[in-house]
Design a protein around this motif. Structure first.
Motif, PDB file in Angstrom:
ATOM      1  N   ARG A 136     -39.563  44.291   6.266  1.00 51.96           N
ATOM      2  CA  ARG A 136     -38.505  43.877   7.188  1.00 51.96           C
ATOM      3  C   ARG A 136     -38.736  44.397   8.596  1.00 51.96           C
ATOM      4  N   MET A 137     -39.648  45.354   8.744  1.00 56.08           N
ATOM      5  CA  MET A 137     -39.934  45.933  10.055  1.00 56.08           C
ATOM      6  C   MET A 137     -41.443  45.848  10.306  1.00 56.08           C
ATOM      7  N   PRO A 138     -41.981  44.634  10.532  1.00 52.73           N
ATOM      8  CA  PRO A 138     -43.436  44.454  10.590  1.00 52.73           C
ATOM      9  C   PRO A 138     -44.079  44.996  11.852  1.00 52.73           C
ATOM     10  N   ARG A 139     -43.281  45.407  12.846  1.00 51.40           N
ATOM     11  CA  ARG A 139     -43.873  45.926  14.083  1.00 51.40           C
ATOM     12  C   ARG A 139     -43.623  47.419  14.264  1.00 51.40           C
ATOM     13  N   ALA A 140     -42.893  48.038  13.300  1.00 49.20           N
ATOM     14  CA  ALA A 140     -42.487  49.432  13.467  1.00 49.20           C
ATOM     15  C   ALA A 140     -43.552  50.383  12.925  1.00 49.20           C
ATOM     16  N   ALA A 141     -43.579  51.573  13.522  1.00 54.70           N
ATOM     17  CA  ALA A 141     -44.413  52.646  12.974  1.00 54.70           C
ATOM     18  C   ALA A 141     -43.818  53.105  11.655  1.00 54.70           C
ATOM     19  N   PHE A 142     -44.652  53.712  10.816  1.00 52.58           N
ATOM     20  CA  PHE A 142     -44.142  54.115   9.506  1.00 52.58           C
ATOM     21  C   PHE A 142     -43.064  55.186   9.647  1.00 52.58           C
ATOM     22  N   SER A 143     -43.179  56.050  10.633  1.00 54.28           N
ATOM     23  CA  SER A 143     -42.148  57.063  10.839  1.00 54.28           C
ATOM     24  C   SER A 143     -40.817  56.417  11.184  1.00 54.28           C
ATOM     25  N   GLN A 144     -40.848  55.311  11.937  1.00 53.91           N
ATOM     26  CA  GLN A 144     -39.612  54.604  12.261  1.00 53.91           C
ATOM     27  C   GLN A 144     -39.022  53.940  11.009  1.00 53.91           C
ATOM     28  N   ILE A 145     -39.887  53.415  10.158  1.00 50.80           N
ATOM     29  CA  ILE A 145     -39.405  52.806   8.911  1.00 50.80           C
ATOM     30  C   ILE A 145     -38.722  53.855   8.037  1.00 50.80           C
ATOM     31  N   VAL A 146     -39.340  55.015   7.920  1.00 52.62           N
ATOM     32  CA  VAL A 146     -38.774  56.071   7.075  1.00 52.62           C
ATOM     33  C   VAL A 146     -37.487  56.604   7.691  1.00 52.62           C
ATOM     34  N   ASN A 147     -37.460  56.791   9.004  1.00 50.83           N
ATOM     35  CA  ASN A 147     -36.226  57.244   9.650  1.00 50.83           C
ATOM     36  C   ASN A 147     -35.084  56.276   9.375  1.00 50.83           C
ATOM     37  N   ARG A 148     -35.371  54.974   9.561  1.00 54.96           N
ATOM     38  CA  ARG A 148     -34.346  53.979   9.303  1.00 54.96           C
ATOM     39  C   ARG A 148     -33.899  54.025   7.842  1.00 54.96           C
ATOM     40  N   SER A 149     -34.844  54.116   6.924  1.00 51.83           N
ATOM     41  CA  SER A 149     -34.512  54.140   5.498  1.00 51.83           C
ATOM     42  C   SER A 149     -33.666  55.352   5.148  1.00 51.83           C
ATOM     43  N   MET A 150     -34.027  56.496   5.672  1.00 50.40           N
ATOM     44  CA  MET A 150     -33.278  57.706   5.357  1.00 50.40           C
ATOM     45  C   MET A 150     -31.888  57.672   5.969  1.00 50.40           C
TER      46      MET A 150
ATOM     47  N   ARG B 131     -49.905  51.017  19.792  1.00 51.32           N
ATOM     48  CA  ARG B 131     -49.225  50.008  20.609  1.00 51.32           C
ATOM     49  C   ARG B 131     -47.872  50.518  21.077  1.00 51.32           C
ATOM     50  N   ILE B 132     -47.110  51.143  20.158  1.00 53.48           N
ATOM     51  CA  ILE B 132     -45.779  51.638  20.529  1.00 53.48           C
ATOM     52  C   ILE B 132     -45.883  52.761  21.552  1.00 53.48           C
ATOM     53  N   GLU B 133     -46.854  53.640  21.384  1.00 52.95           N
ATOM     54  CA  GLU B 133     -47.042  54.716  22.365  1.00 52.95           C
ATOM     55  C   GLU B 133     -47.388  54.152  23.735  1.00 52.95           C
ATOM     56  N   LYS B 134     -48.206  53.100  23.744  1.00 55.11           N
ATOM     57  CA  LYS B 134     -48.581  52.476  25.016  1.00 55.11           C
ATOM     58  C   LYS B 134     -47.366  51.837  25.686  1.00 55.11           C
ATOM     59  N   GLU B 135     -46.494  51.243  24.882  1.00 54.50           N
ATOM     60  CA  GLU B 135     -45.323  50.589  25.436  1.00 54.50           C
ATOM     61  C   GLU B 135     -44.253  51.573  25.875  1.00 54.50           C
ATOM     62  N   HIS B 136     -44.243  52.789  25.317  1.00 58.73           N
ATOM     63  CA  HIS B 136     -43.179  53.751  25.603  1.00 58.73           C
ATOM     64  C   HIS B 136     -43.709  55.027  26.236  1.00 58.73           C
ATOM     65  N   GLY B 137     -44.739  54.899  26.998  1.00 57.38           N
ATOM     66  CA  GLY B 137     -45.225  56.039  27.768  1.00 57.38           C
ATOM     67  C   GLY B 137     -45.761  57.169  26.928  1.00 57.38           C
ATOM     68  N   GLY B 138     -46.478  56.837  25.863  1.00 52.84           N
ATOM     69  CA  GLY B 138     -47.126  57.867  25.046  1.00 52.84           C
ATOM     70  C   GLY B 138     -46.247  58.452  23.965  1.00 52.84           C
ATOM     71  N   LYS B 139     -45.021  57.945  23.801  1.00 50.72           N
ATOM     72  CA  LYS B 139     -44.123  58.465  22.778  1.00 50.72           C
ATOM     73  C   LYS B 139     -43.724  57.353  21.825  1.00 50.72           C
ATOM     74  N   VAL B 140     -43.390  57.766  20.599  1.00 49.71           N
ATOM     75  CA  VAL B 140     -42.884  56.826  19.601  1.00 49.71           C
ATOM     76  C   VAL B 140     -41.407  57.135  19.381  1.00 49.71           C
TER      77      VAL B 140
END
Length: 988
Positions: A766-780, A851-860
């Motif tokens: 359901r989150m095909p563009r998210a980092a795995f840490s974002q998926i786990v955060n959302r799930s938790m 990709r996410i780090e590049k879009e958000h100034g080096g942070k996820v």
């Protein structure tokens, strides 16, 4: 079949089973275990004999048959006699007050031998001295002339081997202490057996008694002398092992009375001979009579010349009668049988006759564990267990009502039905109800409630996402079922392993846990779903607030994965403290593992601890720890005695000594574990833990993927180590109950882990563009509330056990509370971060993260951002689905496939081709997307630089995997195009 008809049939089945259960409860009695009604449990280990050099299944089965016959002679109602392990037999005797008599009757080998006395008694230099009455005892044969145990062993060791075909034993070995002149251990058939259970004390040595020589214990005092000597004398004769007759040569033993002119009227044992026995008896008594006549000195009393034969049962002299050569100059004709006399009581004569009737055991049985529970202590434990169960049940129901309102009311009704079903099964199977069984019953109350919590939280989530109440109920049950099945399968596997590998007491806990888990699946899933679906259109649940699904005022927004280093540090600190405690203080193992004896009894006459210790010191147990207990239900002078040296076979000697000095009556309870049984318990515990870890890992790997199994193992070891550390810190004793609780923790700890992992698995597509840490955060953030609720709901009944249960129940409860708390923590803060750090090394998630780090100034960002347009689209789709369901009056969700907007489709295409573009000189790689998956329920957009990402909207109703085309129906492409145009025309 329509949903309404299916639900009606389920409710009808529930009602029918409820009526049947009530009938069973009214007609069937409850079978209580020894720890609840009082009684004796004996555990024996089979050892070979010269006649049976190998302990095999046939020998054990024959021993079981003989022991059952002996128990029947005792008149015990509903005894339990069964094999355990490779060479052990467990005997449970409910409502038996005289443990000593039960122990003597059930476990005696009953090897009966007849010896010609005078020629076979050994005197000085280990040689026969038939004319020396100081050796044979003369007219007091069997009592006079016996030696102290140590001296008898030393004398027997001097004699060379005298191997004959009819020897009753082989070489025997003893461990002695020359300095204290004591026999420490023995006899054993091998030297290794002397030290297999405990190391030899300093200064001790092994003494060998060769085959052909045996030690027999002197006669016990008869009924007239028992007031003077309450305990049999510890003195022995050394005799040549040349028996004239065996127990196999007699038949029809009976208890009778000495009758006739000049008879005493005392109880005796009469018996007949076999043909071979009759001839042998005639010959032996003739030789004895002739020897007596030849040894008479003229003018002296003929009785001084009477010669004797000895009757030996399992190494103890039963009687040493004489042969009157004047009345029987040619011996005694065996045609009319013979009799055994010698100060019997009616009871002891009956016992001997019973032993001879059932025959000798084919193997030697060593008593390695003995437990006795008085009726008063059993009643107290039963009342405490029932009180803890009732309080735990009521507290869980109150929590469900408070937290889930109408849903909680239905869950409470389901728990009542569950309790009736479960107790009916206990009586129907039947299951012997013990304290561990009660602990398993209470724990399954929490397990049954947990299943409801998992589903109810999912129902609330679906309703808050915009579904109708009826559709939310149907979808919530559908999507919550997988997590429940996974968690309960793991619990069942743990219970099965416990039942197969654990000791008898823990088997009851495992069996009730397994049965309760199966029953809870029916009541907590099928029954509640049918009830809720039937009520789906009623006014009672017409508002979301009635289900506790009103507006969510609090959302978890914590960066769980970002703080993982702090969680790891905290766990490391806790584990370090626990390791230091274990290294410094060690674990306090109970008698279940270390062996020893614990006695609890009320003294009829008041006594100080010093007075009790003096009695124990006289018996050789000066190291005993004595503690006074305040327990008005047991009495005013309750003491508890603990010693590591008192072995099961010697408990009754201590009881007799205490009874003689202070009086104990029938209010005497004890647990006595021999080293062999302790080693069996310890090895079984280790095997069970390893087996549980392997089976659980295999199931997780199959159900999810193998990378999910490794964090699970790490979390489980984390829980076991923390629980062990806590036990060491508080100095609590580790018992078999603790091991059972630890194994249960292995299963329950996975409950929360599976809930989290199941949501992670659902959110990945359901989150095909998210980092795995974002998926786990959302799930938790989505499941943390239900994880805390399930843990809290399980802790409630366990806490009732800790506060209101007896000592055994408190052992279970303490370990479970520590394990549940640790398991909840490890599921959220250990297993998930470990999985995240591992999965993010995969190429797919590595590219996403770059990709996410590049879009958000080096942070996820902690959470994937969701655009307002996507939120509005989801809200409108939910409203349309609700309207369609209302028009069709559907109870379940519509089977019409969901579709995606052009922008969502473009994002998916960009993910497929854009993420694989060349970055920093690397060749492009193609990211894999499941072609059979459904589209994401949320759209991720780039946050503006310098601004935090918008708040994430709750997950949508869909839980399937994404794919560019969501329309899986068989409609024509033109119809699908018209629907897409109509639906998204305004946006275009």
């Amino acid at each position: 079949m329509s949903d309404r008809r299916r639900n009606g049939l389920i409710l009808l089945l529930v009602l029918g089973l409820l009526v049947a259960s009530v009938v069973v409860l009214l007609q069937k009695p409850t079978r209580l275990g020894l720890d609840l009604q009082g009684g004796v449990e004996l555990v024996y280990q089979g050892k070979p004999t010269p006649q049976q050099p190998r302990v095999d299944a046939a020998a054990l089965d024959r021993a079981l048959e003989i022991m059952r016959d002996r128990v029947d002679q005792l008149g015990v109602a509903e005894p339990e006699i069964q094999r355990s392990g490779r060479d052990q037999i467990v005997v449970g005797l409910p409502d038996v007050k005289n443990a000593g008599r039960a122990q003597d009757q059930v476990g005696k080998t009953a090897q009966l031998f007849f010896y010609d006395w005078e020629p076979n008694v050994l005197g000085e230099n280990a040689k026969p001295d038939p004319t020396n009455q100081q050796v044979t005892g003369g007219t007091a044969a069997g009592r006079v002339g016996a030696l102290p145990y140590f001296e008898a062993v030393q004398l027997a060791a001097k004699r060379p081997p005298a191997v004959e075909r009819d020897n009753s034993t082989t070489d025997q070995f003893y461990l002695v202490d020359d300095a204290r002149k004591r026999v420490l251990r023995g006899p054993e058939d091998a030297v290794a057996d002397l030290t297999s259970e405990q190391a030899a004390p300093p200064g001790s040595k092994v003494v060998k008694v060769n085959q052909g020589t045996v030690l027999v214990r002197a006669e016990k005092p008869d009924a007239r002398e028992k007031k003077k000597a309450a305990v049999a004398p510890n003195r022995y004769y050394v005799i040549n092992d040349d028996p004239a007759l065996r127990g196999t040569d007699i038949r029809n033993p009976e208890q009778n009375f000495d009758q006739g002119p000049g008879s005493s009227g005392e109880p005796i044992v009469t018996f007949d001979f076999t043909d071979r026995g009759r001839r042998t008896w005639q010959n032996v008594t003739r030789a004895i009579a002739q020897r007596g006549a030849a040894s008479q000195v003229p003018g002296t009393d003929p009785q001084t010349a009477y010669q004797h034969f000895a009757i030996v049962l399992d190494g103890e002299l039963i009687s040493v009668p004489y042969i009157d050569f004047q009345q029987n100059p040619d011996g005694i004709d065996g045609s009319n049988g013979a009799e055994i006399s010698g100060g019997f009581t009616i009871q002891s004569a009956q016992d001997l006759a019973n032993l001879l009737t059932t025959g000798a055991l084919p193997i030697k049985l060593d008593l390695i564990s003995q437990s006795q529970v008085s009726a008063s202590l059993g009643k107290q434990a039963l009342n405490q267990g029932l009180l803890a169960s009732a309080i735990g049940f009521l507290v869980v129901v109150f929590f469900l009502l408070l937290f889930y309102r109408v849903l909680g009311l239905i869950a409470g009704a389901a728990l009542v039905i569950y309790a009736v079903y479960f107790y009916a099964l206990i009586e129907l199977i039947p299951i012997t109800l013990t304290l561990p069984s009660i602990a398993g019953l209470v724990l399954t109350i929490g397990v049954a409630a947990d299943a409801n919590i998992v589903i109810f939280e999912r129902v609330k989530e679906e309703i808050r996402a915009g579904r109708s109440i009826a559709a939310g109920i149907a979808t919530g049950y559908k999507r919550g079922l997988s997590a429940i099945i996974d968690a309960n399968v793991v619990t069942l596997m743990t219970a099965f392993i416990l039942f197969i590998l654990a000791t008898a007491g823990v088997k009851g806990f495992a069996f009730t846990l397994g049965i309760g888990t199966i029953v809870s699946l029916f009541t907590a899933v099928l029954a509640t779903q049918a009830a809720l679906s039937t009520m789906g259109r009623s006014r009672l649940i017409s508002r979301p607030s009635a289900l506790g699904a009103g507006e969510q005022r609090f959302r978890w927004r914590f960066d769980f994965m970002g703080a993982s280093k702090w969680f790891f540090s905290m766990s490391g600190l806790i584990l370090l403290i626990g390791a230091l405690a274990i290294g410094g203080k060690g674990l306090s193992f109970g008698i279940d593992f270390e062996s020893g004896t614990r006695i609890t009894t009320n003294l009829d006459r008041p006594a100080t601890e010093a007075q009790v210790r003096s009695v124990l010191a006289a018996e050789g147990y000066a190291d005993a720890k004595i503690q006074r207990l305040q327990d008005p239900q047991l009495g005013r002078n309750v003491v508890q005695i603990r010693t590591a040296n008192l072995q099961p076979a010697k408990v009754q000697d201590v009881r007799a000594a205490l009874n003689q000095r202070f009086g104990v009556g029938n209010n005497f309870s004890n647990d006595s574990i021999g080293p062999t049984f302790g080693q069996t318990v310890a090895s079984s515990a280790v095997v069970a833990i390893i087996a549980s870890l392997l089976v659980i890992s295999a199931y997780i790997a199959l159900r999810f993927e193998w990378k999910y199994a490794v964090p699970v193992l790490i979390a489980l070891m984390h829980d076991l180590l923390i629980t062990s550390g806590v036990y060491s810190l508080v100095g609590r004793e580790v018992t078999t109950s603790t091991v059972a609780a630890l194994l249960t923790i292995l299963g329950y700890s996975l409950y929360d882990t599976i809930i989290v992992f199941d949501r992670v698995r659902e959110n990945v597509p359901r989150m095909p563009r998210a980092a795995f840490s974002q998926i786990v955060n959302r799930s938790m953030s989505e499941v943390l509330t239900r994880s805390l609720a399930t843990s809290f709901c399980t802790v409630l009944p366990v806490l009732a056990l800790l506060l209101f249960g007896g000592e055994t129940l408190k052992d279970f409860a303490f370990a479970l509370i520590v394990g549940i708390a640790s398991g909840t923590y490890s599921s959220v803060f250990i297993a998930s971060p470990v999985l995240t750090h591992w999965k993010e090394r995969e190429s797919v998630y590595t590219r996403r993260r770059r990709r996410i780090e590049k879009e958000h100034g080096g942070k996820v960002p902690a959470y994937a951002a969701v655009g307002a347009e996507a939120q509005e689209e989801r809200r409108r789709e939910a409203e349309e689905a609700q309207a369609r369901n209302a028009r069709g009056r559907r109870v379940t969700t519509s089977d019409e496939p969901e579709e995606i907007s052009p922008q969502e489709f473009d994002d998916l295409v960009r993910d497929l081709h854009g993420d694989g573009a060349k970055t920093d000189g690397e060749p492009p790689e193609e990211e894999e997307v499941d072609a059979a998956a459904e589209p994401p329920a949320e759209e991720e957009v780039e946050a503006e630089p310098g601004k935090p990402p918008p708040a994430a909207a709750p997950a949508g109703p869909s839980s399937s995997t994404p794919k560019p085309k969501r329309d899986k129906s068989k409609r024509s492409s033109s119809t699908a195009a018209k629907r897409r145009g109509k639906r998204h025309g305004r946006r275009r």
